[in-house]
Design an enzyme around this catalytic site. Structure first.
Site, short mmCIF file in Angstrom:
data_model
loop_
_atom_site.label_atom_id
_atom_site.label_comp_id
_atom_site.label_asym_id
_atom_site.label_seq_id
_atom_site.Cartn_x
_atom_site.Cartn_y
_atom_site.Cartn_z
N HIS A 1 31.88 39.27 39.84
CA HIS A 1 31.71 39.74 38.91
C HIS A 1 32.88 39.88 37.94
O HIS A 1 34.13 40.22 38.73
CB HIS A 1 31.04 41.18 38.87
CG HIS A 1 31.75 41.99 39.86
ND1 HIS A 1 31.72 41.86 41.42
CD2 HIS A 1 32.65 43.08 39.82
CE1 HIS A 1 32.26 42.88 41.97
NE2 HIS A 1 33.13 43.67 41.05
N LEU A 2 32.95 39.87 36.56
CA LEU A 2 34.21 40.17 35.92
C LEU A 2 33.89 41.49 35.25
O LEU A 2 32.70 41.81 34.74
CB LEU A 2 34.13 39.08 34.79
CG LEU A 2 34.52 37.76 35.08
CD1 LEU A 2 33.86 37.02 36.18
CD2 LEU A 2 34.70 36.92 33.64
N HIS A 3 34.93 42.39 35.26
CA HIS A 3 34.83 43.49 34.53
C HIS A 3 35.33 43.52 33.14
O HIS A 3 36.41 42.86 33.08
CB HIS A 3 35.85 44.54 35.24
CG HIS A 3 35.40 45.06 36.72
ND1 HIS A 3 34.79 46.12 36.86
CD2 HIS A 3 35.50 44.39 37.80
CE1 HIS A 3 34.50 46.40 38.28
NE2 HIS A 3 35.11 45.25 38.79
N ASP B 1 28.71 49.25 34.01
CA ASP B 1 28.89 49.68 35.16
C ASP B 1 28.44 51.10 35.32
O ASP B 1 28.42 51.76 34.55
CB ASP B 1 30.75 49.75 35.37
CG ASP B 1 30.94 49.70 36.73
OD1 ASP B 1 31.29 48.90 37.24
OD2 ASP B 1 30.76 50.58 37.27
N GLY C 1 40.56 44.95 45.76
CA GLY C 1 39.60 46.07 45.40
C GLY C 1 38.19 45.84 44.94
O GLY C 1 37.51 46.66 44.59
N GLN C 2 37.61 44.86 45.63
CA GLN C 2 36.38 44.20 45.36
C GLN C 2 35.54 45.09 46.52
O GLN C 2 35.90 45.18 47.71
CB GLN C 2 36.06 42.83 45.77
CG GLN C 2 34.76 42.13 45.52
CD GLN C 2 34.55 40.73 45.60
OE1 GLN C 2 35.48 40.24 46.18
NE2 GLN C 2 33.30 40.30 45.31
N ASN D 1 38.15 41.49 40.66
CA ASN D 1 38.80 42.13 41.85
C ASN D 1 38.34 41.10 43.05
O ASN D 1 37.02 40.88 43.00
CB ASN D 1 38.41 43.59 41.99
CG ASN D 1 38.81 44.41 41.10
OD1 ASN D 1 39.95 44.14 40.70
ND2 ASN D 1 37.83 45.48 41.01
P1 5GP Z 1 34.30 45.95 42.37
O1 5GP Z 1 35.20 47.39 43.01
O2 5GP Z 1 33.62 45.11 43.39
O3 5GP Z 1 35.40 44.99 41.64
O4 5GP Z 1 33.48 46.69 41.40
C1 5GP Z 1 32.20 46.86 41.73
C2 5GP Z 1 31.55 47.69 40.36
O5 5GP Z 1 30.14 47.54 40.51
C3 5GP Z 1 32.05 49.07 40.44
O6 5GP Z 1 32.86 49.34 39.22
C4 5GP Z 1 30.86 49.99 40.62
O7 5GP Z 1 30.99 51.14 39.63
C5 5GP Z 1 29.77 48.94 40.19
N1 5GP Z 1 28.56 49.38 40.95
C6 5GP Z 1 28.09 49.27 42.15
N2 5GP Z 1 27.08 49.63 42.18
C7 5GP Z 1 26.27 49.56 41.05
C8 5GP Z 1 25.07 49.56 40.83
O8 5GP Z 1 24.08 49.54 41.26
N3 5GP Z 1 24.59 49.30 39.08
C9 5GP Z 1 25.70 49.14 38.34
N4 5GP Z 1 25.50 49.14 37.00
N5 5GP Z 1 27.22 49.16 38.70
C10 5GP Z 1 27.36 49.25 40.08
#
Ligand code: 5GP
Ligand code: ZN
Length: 112
Positions: A98-100, A30, A91-92, A85
């Site tokens: 995607h899975l964190h 991330d 919180g998406q 999320n």
């Molecule tokens: P969400 O909030 O949708 O669950 O998570 C999206 C995640 O993608 C966030 O933790 C954010 O830091 C990450 N992210 C957003 N843009 C990029 C990118 O261009 N490259 C990488 N490696 N992570 C990203």
């Protein structure tokens, strides 16, 4: 999807720190890590969110891949968290499923 940043990462069109790839999935670090280990696991085929993932086998593969990422990044035995999320209240912010995988520190509960 041409405007999707995670599709571009999957295609290698924009750079990312890839930690594992194969079988239609990619795992990469991330950009804004929330834990010492923070890896995102995505399917290479675009799916907007968990709500759009109709194939349970794909979800199973993603979960197993996330588990393998935890093992291979060294956080599995102490523990880690896998988060999906979904949509704004979840919180998406990036609308490609995607899975964190979060680890390397103790997690709090409940999450915010
Ligand atoms: P969400 O909030 O949708 O669950 O998570 C999206 C995640 O993608 C966030 O933790 C954010 O830091 C990450 N992210 C957003 N843009 C990029 C990118 O261009 N490259 C990488 N490696 N992570 C990203
Ligand atoms: Zn996408």
């Amino acid at each position: 999807m041409s405007s999707c940043i995670f599709c571009k990462i999957a295609a290698g069109e924009i750079p990312a720190q890839v930690v594992k790839k194969g079988d239609g999935m990619v795992a990469f670090r991330d950009l804004n890590p929330q834990a010492p280990t923070h890896v995102l696991v995505i399917p290479t085929t675009h799916l907007g969110s968990l709500n759009d993932a109709k194939d349970a086998a794909v979800l199973g593969k993603l979960m197993a891949f996330a588990r393998d990422v935890a093992l291979e990044t060294g956080v599995a035995s102490k523990g880690y968290r896998v988060v999906v999320n979904t949509n704004p209240d979840g919180g998406q912010t990036v609308f490609h499923l995607h899975l964190h995988v979060l680890g390397g520190r103790a997690m709090k509960w409940p999450p915010g």
